[in-house]
Design a protein around this motif. Sequence first.
Motif, PDB file in Angstrom:
ATOM      1  N   GLU A   1       0.825  -1.201   0.000  1.00 32.12           N
ATOM      2  CA  GLU A   1       0.000   0.000   0.000  1.00 32.12           C
ATOM      3  C   GLU A   1       0.866   1.262   0.000  1.00 32.12           C
ATOM      4  O   GLU A   1       2.063   1.227   0.289  1.00 32.12           O
ATOM      5  CB  GLU A   1      -0.924   0.021   1.219  1.00 32.12           C
ATOM      6  CG  GLU A   1      -2.026  -1.009   1.187  1.00 32.12           C
ATOM      7  CD  GLU A   1      -2.972  -0.889   2.370  1.00 32.12           C
ATOM      8  OE1 GLU A   1      -4.073  -1.454   2.294  1.00 32.12           O
ATOM      9  OE2 GLU A   1      -2.599  -0.231   3.363  1.00 32.12           O
ATOM     10  N   GLN A   2       0.213   2.383  -0.332  1.00 26.05           N
ATOM     11  CA  GLN A   2       0.850   3.691  -0.208  1.00 26.05           C
ATOM     12  C   GLN A   2       0.386   4.323   1.099  1.00 26.05           C
ATOM     13  O   GLN A   2      -0.797   4.321   1.413  1.00 26.05           O
ATOM     14  CB  GLN A   2       0.456   4.589  -1.381  1.00 26.05           C
ATOM     15  CG  GLN A   2       1.080   5.979  -1.328  1.00 26.05           C
ATOM     16  CD  GLN A   2       0.512   6.904  -2.390  1.00 26.05           C
ATOM     17  OE1 GLN A   2      -0.516   7.560  -2.172  1.00 26.05           O
ATOM     18  NE2 GLN A   2       1.155   6.939  -3.542  1.00 26.05           N
ATOM     19  N   VAL A   3       1.331   4.848   1.882  1.00 27.78           N
ATOM     20  CA  VAL A   3       0.972   5.465   3.150  1.00 27.78           C
ATOM     21  C   VAL A   3       1.440   6.917   3.154  1.00 27.78           C
ATOM     22  O   VAL A   3       2.432   7.270   2.505  1.00 27.78           O
ATOM     23  CB  VAL A   3       1.592   4.724   4.354  1.00 27.78           C
ATOM     24  CG1 VAL A   3       1.073   3.304   4.436  1.00 27.78           C
ATOM     25  CG2 VAL A   3       3.100   4.740   4.285  1.00 27.78           C
ATOM     26  N   THR A   4       0.709   7.740   3.893  1.00 25.82           N
ATOM     27  CA  THR A   4       1.068   9.141   4.076  1.00 25.82           C
ATOM     28  C   THR A   4       1.215   9.411   5.567  1.00 25.82           C
ATOM     29  O   THR A   4       0.269   9.202   6.331  1.00 25.82           O
ATOM     30  CB  THR A   4       0.001  10.078   3.475  1.00 25.82           C
ATOM     31  OG1 THR A   4      -0.123   9.809   2.074  1.00 25.82           O
ATOM     32  CG2 THR A   4       0.394  11.529   3.673  1.00 25.82           C
ATOM     33  N   LEU A   5       2.395   9.847   5.965  1.00 21.98           N
ATOM     34  CA  LEU A   5       2.669  10.171   7.364  1.00 21.98           C
ATOM     35  C   LEU A   5       2.504  11.672   7.550  1.00 21.98           C
ATOM     36  O   LEU A   5       3.170  12.470   6.877  1.00 21.98           O
ATOM     37  CB  LEU A   5       4.082   9.725   7.745  1.00 21.98           C
ATOM     38  CG  LEU A   5       4.413   8.254   7.440  1.00 21.98           C
ATOM     39  CD1 LEU A   5       5.823   7.922   7.908  1.00 21.98           C
ATOM     40  CD2 LEU A   5       3.392   7.324   8.072  1.00 21.98           C
ATOM     41  N   LYS A   6       1.627  12.057   8.463  1.00 28.76           N
ATOM     42  CA  LYS A   6       1.238  13.456   8.615  1.00 28.76           C
ATOM     43  C   LYS A   6       2.248  14.247   9.441  1.00 28.76           C
ATOM     44  O   LYS A   6       2.846  13.737  10.378  1.00 28.76           O
ATOM     45  CB  LYS A   6      -0.137  13.541   9.280  1.00 28.76           C
ATOM     46  CG  LYS A   6      -1.255  12.890   8.483  1.00 28.76           C
ATOM     47  CD  LYS A   6      -2.573  12.948   9.227  1.00 28.76           C
ATOM     48  CE  LYS A   6      -2.522  12.091  10.481  1.00 28.76           C
ATOM     49  NZ  LYS A   6      -3.827  12.056  11.179  1.00 28.76           N
TER      50      LYS A   6
ATOM     51  N   ILE B   1       5.007   7.321   1.202  1.00 27.32           N
ATOM     52  CA  ILE B   1       5.829   6.145   0.918  1.00 27.32           C
ATOM     53  C   ILE B   1       5.025   5.202   0.048  1.00 27.32           C
ATOM     54  O   ILE B   1       3.924   4.783   0.416  1.00 27.32           O
ATOM     55  CB  ILE B   1       6.261   5.414   2.204  1.00 27.32           C
ATOM     56  CG1 ILE B   1       6.866   6.388   3.214  1.00 27.32           C
ATOM     57  CG2 ILE B   1       7.264   4.313   1.867  1.00 27.32           C
ATOM     58  CD1 ILE B   1       7.185   5.761   4.546  1.00 27.32           C
ATOM     59  N   ASP B   2       5.538   4.865  -1.119  1.00 32.73           N
ATOM     60  CA  ASP B   2       4.883   3.924  -2.025  1.00 32.73           C
ATOM     61  C   ASP B   2       5.320   2.497  -1.718  1.00 32.73           C
ATOM     62  O   ASP B   2       6.458   2.255  -1.288  1.00 32.73           O
ATOM     63  CB  ASP B   2       5.239   4.244  -3.481  1.00 32.73           C
ATOM     64  CG  ASP B   2       4.526   5.485  -3.984  1.00 32.73           C
ATOM     65  OD1 ASP B   2       3.433   5.796  -3.480  1.00 32.73           O
ATOM     66  OD2 ASP B   2       5.083   6.159  -4.884  1.00 32.73           O
ATOM     67  N   ASN B   3       4.400   1.568  -1.951  1.00 34.82           N
ATOM     68  CA  ASN B   3       4.714   0.139  -1.888  1.00 34.82           C
ATOM     69  C   ASN B   3       5.457  -0.227  -0.601  1.00 34.82           C
ATOM     70  O   ASN B   3       6.561  -0.775  -0.624  1.00 34.82           O
ATOM     71  CB  ASN B   3       5.552  -0.259  -3.110  1.00 34.82           C
ATOM     72  CG  ASN B   3       5.742  -1.758  -3.227  1.00 34.82           C
ATOM     73  OD1 ASN B   3       4.913  -2.546  -2.761  1.00 34.82           O
ATOM     74  ND2 ASN B   3       6.828  -2.172  -3.847  1.00 34.82           N
ATOM     75  N   VAL B   4       4.840   0.061   0.554  1.00 36.31           N
ATOM     76  CA  VAL B   4       5.507  -0.208   1.834  1.00 36.31           C
ATOM     77  C   VAL B   4       5.687  -1.709   2.036  1.00 36.31           C
ATOM     78  O   VAL B   4       4.850  -2.512   1.622  1.00 36.31           O
ATOM     79  CB  VAL B   4       4.731   0.395   3.023  1.00 36.31           C
ATOM     80  CG1 VAL B   4       4.778   1.899   2.993  1.00 36.31           C
ATOM     81  CG2 VAL B   4       3.300  -0.113   3.052  1.00 36.31           C
TER      82      VAL B   4
END
Length: 516
Positions: free
Chosen positions: A66-71, A115-118
């Motif tokens: 998955e793609q994740v976004t860290l705030k 972060i792409d493709n964790v």
Amino acid sequence: MPQSSISVSKEQRNKQEEADNATDDYGDDYDDDDEVSEEKPEVTDNALLGTNLLTKDYTEEARPGEQVTLKCQVSNPTSQTIIMWYYKDKPIFQHGVKLTSDPRYRYNPNFSLEIDNVQVADEGVYSCQVLPIQSTVKIQLQLLTPPRDVHIMHGNKIINDTVQVHQRDRKFILLCSAGGHPTPTISWSHRGRHLDEEYSHQLGVVLRKEFLDIHEVKSKHAGDYECLAQNGMGNPVTRTVTVVVKDESSDELEEDDEMDASNVTAPLEKGSPIIHKHASYINTAIGENVELVCLYDSNPAPRKIQWYRDDEVVQQVAGQTSIKNDHHNHHDRTRLTIKNVQQKDLVAYYCKIENDMGDATSKTILGLQPAGAHLIHSNFSDGLLHTWWKIHSFQQISEMQVLYRGENTKYTPVNAEISNHDQNTDGYTWTIRKSVRLPEGVWYVTARARNTEGWSSAESLPHQFQIPDRSADAMDNIQVASIGGGSSGSHRTLPVLSSGALVLLLVLPFLKSLVY
């Protein structure tokens, strides 16, 4: 972590000087008695900049791929605001300038990190630091994965088939090691029968989370031992080993009888430390004192024993925290005591044991919600399944639900009545009874509780019950299913208590995870 020095812009210094001069111009209007103090209120850089880091520490969960976004949300950023991103204290971005070659990292205009493709290798602590106000938020990235790397170990060796022990052995330990997130729950069976509290006591086996301890080996301990790891992600994973108990000559047995049992404990094989017991979650209350305990074995002796609060080493502070290392119940022990618990203390704690061969770490979360509800007794009569559940909660239990389902149905919750009589004399343990009318068939049952702070998690291993056909008045016997129905398990026959009696069989834990 690198820090940047704080500076004030030339324009801001000019404004401050003008304000000071304006005050000096009016100085003659005051008598000496009315003289205003020459001390000026301190103006902090934060006040001048008006910049604040709004994001608080949190945990981000994702599935592999998955793609994740860290705030990293910042209010009122200025031209002086600098954003630093770190992974495990290594810088990866400095205000948009990439400091890593990994192409999957992206820095967004809103200061978040993408972060792409964790993957599992990406797990760990990410930090966003805002300069020059020197504020930092830490984000724990955890990957949701099925149980992996499941092994049964004896000492520091992986056992793939058979392990031999002797009747004279005073200590024998099996470890079911499993990775994955959430942390897999481990259950054990012996000769196809689930090692629940009653059977473990009868067999003389002590279960401590993923550990299976036998303190005095006997012939009855021989047979297949199976561990099952499950965490709600994907399918459960099982591993099996065969324990062979070798007889000793009568002369050797006589020698053993003459020796002090405390001096014949089998030496622990050299290897990484082994943590035998810790609580994964502890309920507490604001103002209470709480003790976190890790029981472990280590050969060679540990060179470092540490407790961590999230990712910071816990320091002993008089009247607040203390750490004691001693020996208890055949194991070494380390204890962290936290006095007068406050909201800031409700985080994850880790005990880490390190020796020359490796290290071992366990995690305990401190919270205000109830601990998990544990089934302590059950029976079946008059068409009703009667269950008794034990719950730890300093706070008042306001609600408890028993959840049940069939093999192909969703869970149905039923509420239990709560009274003051359910609270035990210790003040934080509750014993709650609930009866459910169930027809013939296989049922899976678990429970959860709610206090003033929220709901507990249901037990991740629901209990499987076989409700017999009440119309069968002449049953000769009822069989208990072996784990997974495989040929390696054995079947055990229970005699009918009386003609027409209805027998409740508490068998193996359900092999699939609890999904709400």
